[in-house]
Design a protein around this motif. Structure first.
Motif, short mmCIF file in Angstrom:
data_model
loop_
_atom_site.label_atom_id
_atom_site.label_comp_id
_atom_site.label_asym_id
_atom_site.label_seq_id
_atom_site.Cartn_x
_atom_site.Cartn_y
_atom_site.Cartn_z
N HIS A 219 0.74 -1.22 -0.10
CA HIS A 219 0.07 -0.04 0.06
C HIS A 219 0.76 1.31 0.13
O HIS A 219 0.51 2.18 -0.80
N TYR A 220 2.02 1.19 0.67
CA TYR A 220 2.88 2.50 0.73
C TYR A 220 3.92 2.31 -0.09
O TYR A 220 4.37 3.52 -0.77
N LEU A 221 4.92 1.26 -0.18
CA LEU A 221 6.13 1.10 -0.94
C LEU A 221 5.82 0.33 -2.24
O LEU A 221 5.91 -0.81 -2.07
N LYS A 222 5.83 1.24 -3.41
CA LYS A 222 5.29 0.44 -4.36
C LYS A 222 6.48 0.57 -5.51
O LYS A 222 7.26 1.13 -5.46
N VAL A 223 6.20 -0.32 -6.52
CA VAL A 223 7.37 -0.37 -7.69
C VAL A 223 6.66 -0.26 -8.93
O VAL A 223 5.53 -0.69 -9.07
N GLU A 224 7.25 0.39 -9.81
CA GLU A 224 6.72 0.56 -10.95
C GLU A 224 7.99 -0.10 -11.89
O GLU A 224 9.15 0.26 -12.04
N TRP A 225 7.35 -1.41 -12.37
CA TRP A 225 8.23 -2.06 -13.07
C TRP A 225 9.24 -1.58 -14.18
O TRP A 225 8.71 -0.91 -15.14
N GLY A 226 10.42 -1.99 -14.14
CA GLY A 226 11.35 -1.20 -15.20
C GLY A 226 11.56 0.44 -14.82
O GLY A 226 12.73 0.90 -15.68
N LYS A 227 11.23 1.12 -13.84
CA LYS A 227 11.42 2.25 -13.50
C LYS A 227 11.90 2.35 -12.27
O LYS A 227 13.06 3.24 -11.95
#
Length: 232
Positions: A219-227
């Motif tokens: 919910h808080y610490l997210k990933v944007e794949w490849g970025k």
């Protein structure tokens, strides 16, 4: 002000090798060799870094990992591992347990000294409550209190390592902005990022396990794949 580091175990005589270099930088080196001595480290005044010079062979590496975990239950002090263990999984597990850095016994003492100075500098900046950064960062139920150096989730305190804290503070201060692993490494370690993706991923996973209800669906610490990664 003079800085103080503790070298524990000293399997490779690292204390003797580093002491002359450290003395020239105003850093005193204390050497401990027994687990009983190590139990006293939280009571040491003005201790700035622990260097674990430990032999982690294929049969006994678990004891070294457990020692890191024990230290982390008591303190956020920077931990540098010095070992001849070359297995990548052991290095990852050491970082996962709470170590801030892992270097080979074959590393040039001057490079180890540079890493020590860098860790001490960032640690003292973080722990100096009279420093310039005095802010409280919030997003939903997550709060990073940079005045008291504490992290809470829905008023429940969570205990992060010094490196985990710096990563989370950097990302929440840049809330909503995606940062690559290299950008995070440069901001937190202050060094040129080369092959750091695994290191950052280990720390991110560990932070999630502490602050997220479901680390697999953060919910808080997210990933944007490849970025990269972001808080928001």
């Amino acid at each position: 002000m003079r800085k103080n580091i503790l070298v524990y175990n000293n399997c490779s005589n690292m204390a003797e090798m580093l002491s002359p270099f450290c003395a020239g930088e105003g850093i005193s080196v204390q050497k401990w060799a027994t687990a009983k001595e190590m139990e006293q480290f939280p009571k040491l005044p003005e201790l700035h870094l622990i260097l674990l010079d430990i032999f982690m062979d294929e049969e006994n590496w678990e004891s070294g990992i457990e020692l890191i975990r024990q230290i982390r239950t008591k303190s956020r002090i920077p931990i540098i591992i010095v070992s001849d263990q070359k297995a990548e999984i052991i290095k990852i597990m050491a970082l996962d347990a709470g170590a801030d850095d892992f270097v080979s016994t074959e590393t040039n003492p001057l490079e180890i000294l540079a890493r020590i100075k860098s860790r001490i500098r960032r640690y003292t900046q973080m722990t100096d409550v009279s420093g310039n950064i005095k802010r409280i960062y919030r997003t939903d139920g997550l709060e990073v209190d940079d005045i008291r150096r504490r992290v809470t989730v829905n008023n429940r305190e969570v205990h992060l390592t010094s490196t985990e804290y710096k990563i989370l503070r950097f990302l929440i201060n840049e809330k909503g902005k995606v940062h690559s692993g290299g950008e995070i490494y440069n901001a937190v370690w202050g060094a040129r990022p080369i092959g750091v993706d695994n290191t950052i991923a280990v720390h991110i996973r560990h932070i999630r396990e502490k602050i997220e209800d479901n680390p697999k669906k953060p919910h808080y610490l997210k990933v944007e794949w490849g970025k990269g990664y972001m808080v928001g």
